[in-house]
Design a protein around this motif. Structure first.
Motif, PDB file in Angstrom:
ATOM      1  N   TYR A 172       1.052   2.174   1.458  1.00  0.00           N
ATOM      2  CA  TYR A 172       0.965   3.043   2.632  1.00  0.00           C
ATOM      3  C   TYR A 172       2.366   3.483   3.058  1.00  0.00           C
ATOM      4  O   TYR A 172       2.611   4.655   3.341  1.00  0.00           O
ATOM      5  CB  TYR A 172       0.256   2.290   3.764  1.00  0.00           C
ATOM      6  N   HIS A 229      -1.865   8.373   0.697  1.00  0.00           N
ATOM      7  CA  HIS A 229      -2.804   8.809   1.731  1.00  0.00           C
ATOM      8  C   HIS A 229      -3.792   7.681   2.038  1.00  0.00           C
ATOM      9  O   HIS A 229      -4.442   7.154   1.134  1.00  0.00           O
ATOM     10  CB  HIS A 229      -3.550  10.050   1.257  1.00  0.00           C
ATOM     11  N   ALA A 230      -3.897   7.328   3.320  1.00  0.00           N
ATOM     12  CA  ALA A 230      -4.710   6.161   3.704  1.00  0.00           C
ATOM     13  C   ALA A 230      -6.176   6.333   3.314  1.00  0.00           C
ATOM     14  O   ALA A 230      -6.832   5.364   2.920  1.00  0.00           O
ATOM     15  CB  ALA A 230      -4.587   5.916   5.213  1.00  0.00           C
ATOM     16  N   LEU A 256      -6.344   5.484  -0.245  1.00  0.00           N
ATOM     17  CA  LEU A 256      -6.023   4.069  -0.429  1.00  0.00           C
ATOM     18  C   LEU A 256      -7.250   3.180  -0.197  1.00  0.00           C
ATOM     19  O   LEU A 256      -7.466   2.184  -0.891  1.00  0.00           O
ATOM     20  CB  LEU A 256      -4.905   3.704   0.555  1.00  0.00           C
ATOM     21  N   ASN A 257      -8.057   3.600   0.758  1.00  0.00           N
ATOM     22  CA  ASN A 257      -9.242   2.831   1.125  1.00  0.00           C
ATOM     23  C   ASN A 257     -10.209   2.651  -0.049  1.00  0.00           C
ATOM     24  O   ASN A 257     -11.044   1.744  -0.046  1.00  0.00           O
ATOM     25  CB  ASN A 257      -9.924   3.541   2.307  1.00  0.00           C
ATOM     26  N   TYR A 260      -8.232  -6.121   2.686  1.00  0.00           N
ATOM     27  CA  TYR A 260      -7.609  -4.810   2.877  1.00  0.00           C
ATOM     28  C   TYR A 260      -7.135  -4.653   4.322  1.00  0.00           C
ATOM     29  O   TYR A 260      -5.992  -4.288   4.595  1.00  0.00           O
ATOM     30  CB  TYR A 260      -8.591  -3.684   2.518  1.00  0.00           C
ATOM     31  N   LEU A 261      -8.043  -4.958   5.255  1.00  0.00           N
ATOM     32  CA  LEU A 261      -7.720  -4.808   6.686  1.00  0.00           C
ATOM     33  C   LEU A 261      -6.534  -5.674   7.079  1.00  0.00           C
ATOM     34  O   LEU A 261      -5.605  -5.231   7.759  1.00  0.00           O
ATOM     35  CB  LEU A 261      -8.937  -5.205   7.534  1.00  0.00           C
ATOM     36  N   ILE A 314      -3.383  -4.079   5.411  1.00  0.00           N
ATOM     37  CA  ILE A 314      -2.943  -2.753   5.867  1.00  0.00           C
ATOM     38  C   ILE A 314      -2.364  -2.852   7.269  1.00  0.00           C
ATOM     39  O   ILE A 314      -1.464  -2.096   7.647  1.00  0.00           O
ATOM     40  CB  ILE A 314      -4.098  -1.717   5.809  1.00  0.00           C
ATOM     41  N   ARG A 315      -2.847  -3.824   8.042  1.00  0.00           N
ATOM     42  CA  ARG A 315      -2.338  -3.954   9.423  1.00  0.00           C
ATOM     43  C   ARG A 315      -0.884  -4.405   9.430  1.00  0.00           C
ATOM     44  O   ARG A 315      -0.181  -4.213  10.425  1.00  0.00           O
ATOM     45  CB  ARG A 315      -3.226  -4.907  10.228  1.00  0.00           C
ATOM     46  N   GLY A 339       1.317  -1.547  10.230  1.00  0.00           N
ATOM     47  CA  GLY A 339       1.084  -0.835  11.494  1.00  0.00           C
ATOM     48  C   GLY A 339       2.137  -1.017  12.534  1.00  0.00           C
ATOM     49  O   GLY A 339       3.175  -1.422  12.535  1.00  0.00           O
TER      50      GLY A 339
END
Lengths: 86, 281
Positions: free
Chosen positions: A53, A58-59, A62-63, A78-79, A82-83, A86
């Motif tokens: 990221y 591109h998110a 990526l998902n 993943y969550l 990815i956080r 942030g």
């Protein structure tokens, strides 16, 4: 920087069933011909989605790694990762 | 001559077919789409203009149109490998190719440099609304695409002008069609980003209030990329709503109903809206 090709790999995962199967069976071989930097390749293979990221992937694309349970990822992992970006 | 008889703006969230099936006839998703469908059935359009943003299925960064007209005989999908689920059938829908081709030409003549595609893969953004609204796929469509996910995005004012162009073209199209418009998009939703799971209530409320008042000019003014991308990385999907407003003109919707899903873990804020074109609500 070859973020274009990182995005392209994710686009192929979502739209090209044969590529998805190749990627799932042997990820290294499936992306062997993609002109990625060593850092990009490592980030992808290890499922480092925060790193990807930050590189500008591109998110939404990526998902797809989580949707298809690729590179050691599932929804929760993943969550969690990815956080970190942030 | 052709007549615009109906317009609706709805979300296209990919798990909605599953949510509707599992939640049954009393689920919010089912009831919301049913309400929109009841207006559509009464208006009985025989052509639907689809305003949607491609989700990297028809287009990729190698060739990324800002505004694109699908000039094909038929289109099918959803092509995403992740949409291979038992709740979302594979659909093929007819396209009114003559209308699409003439609109493309009309746009170019009017100085609107539209792109076109003669081989089109549809994704959930076009097909989830149709799954609920015309599940027999018996109403031909004209698929129009506004870049809403791949930045840089077109401005809200340009998308409004695109809707106005569409309306001018419809008003002079000599065919007998009763035309409906279906705009597709959420208002606050992050997919895959670090902010995934957060909902921007303030933006949802703002958009719903302005649409309810028929205040398109103010919505266009406020819908800057900074603002709608702060509401979510799919925030550009509002551009499809704005194009619809350009086509229907300054009029209030028959109804607009905000919703946030799923109820147990809100992450997708959107709204359902219908415009009737004879002034009745």
């Amino acid at each position: 920087m070859s973020v274009y090709y990182l995005n392209k790999i994710l686009y192929l995962i979502e739209t090209d069933r044969e590529f998805l199967e190749r990627f799932r069976e042997d990820t290294q071989a499936a992306i062997a011909n993609m002109p990625l930097t060593a850092a990009e390749r490592t980030a992808l293979l290890s499922g480092d989605v925060a790193g990807l990221y930050r590189m500008g992937v591109h998110a939404f694309l990526l998902n797809s790694l989580a949707r298809h349970l690729l590179c050691g990822l599932d929804r929760d992992r993943y969550l969690e990762r990815i956080r970190q970006a942030g | 001559v052709a007549q615009l008889v109906f317009a609706a703006a709805v979300p296209h969230t990919p798990y909605f077919p599953r949510a509707a099936q599992e939640g049954g006839s009393s689920s919010r998703v089912t009831l919301s789409f049913q309400q929109v469908k009841s207006y559509l059935d009464r208006a009985a359009p025989d052509l639907l203009i689809s305003l949607a943003s491609d989700h990297f299925v028809a287009f990729f960064f190698d060739n990324m149109p800002t505004f694109c007209v699908g000039v094909v005989d038929a289109a099918s999908g959803p092509y995403e490998n992740s949409r291979d689920d038992p709740f979302m059938p594979w659909y093929e829908v007819k396209v009114n190719r003559a209308f699409a081709a003439a609109f493309l030409e009309y746009g170019l003549e009017a100085g609107f440099d539209l792109a076109s595609s003669e081989e089109l893969r549809l994704d959930h953004a076009t097909l989830v609304p149709l799954h609920f609204l015309t599940p027999r796929m018996d109403v031909p469509i004209v698929p129009l695409f506004i870049k809403g996910l791949a930045q840089p995005l077109p401005t809200a004012s340009r998308c409004y002008a695109f809707g106005e162009l569409l309306r001018r073209f419809m008003d002079r199209w000599p065919g007998p069609e009763r035309i409906g418009i279906v705009a597709s998009g959420s208002l606050s939703l992050d997919v895959g980003s670090p902010r995934m799971g957060r909902v921007d209530h303030e933006w949802l409320d703002t958009v719903v209030a302005l649409v309810r008042d028929g205040n398109a000019a103010e919505l266009v003014r406020r819908a800057t990329p900074q603002r709608f991308l702060a509401a979510g990385n799919t925030g550009g999907e509002i551009l499809n709503w704005i194009a619809l407003l350009g086509a229907v003109g300054a009029r209030r919707p028959a109804f607009i109903e905000p919703d946030i899903q799923p109820p147990e873990a809100p992450r997708d804020a959107h709204a359902y809206a219908v415009w009737t074109m004879d002034g009745t609500a």
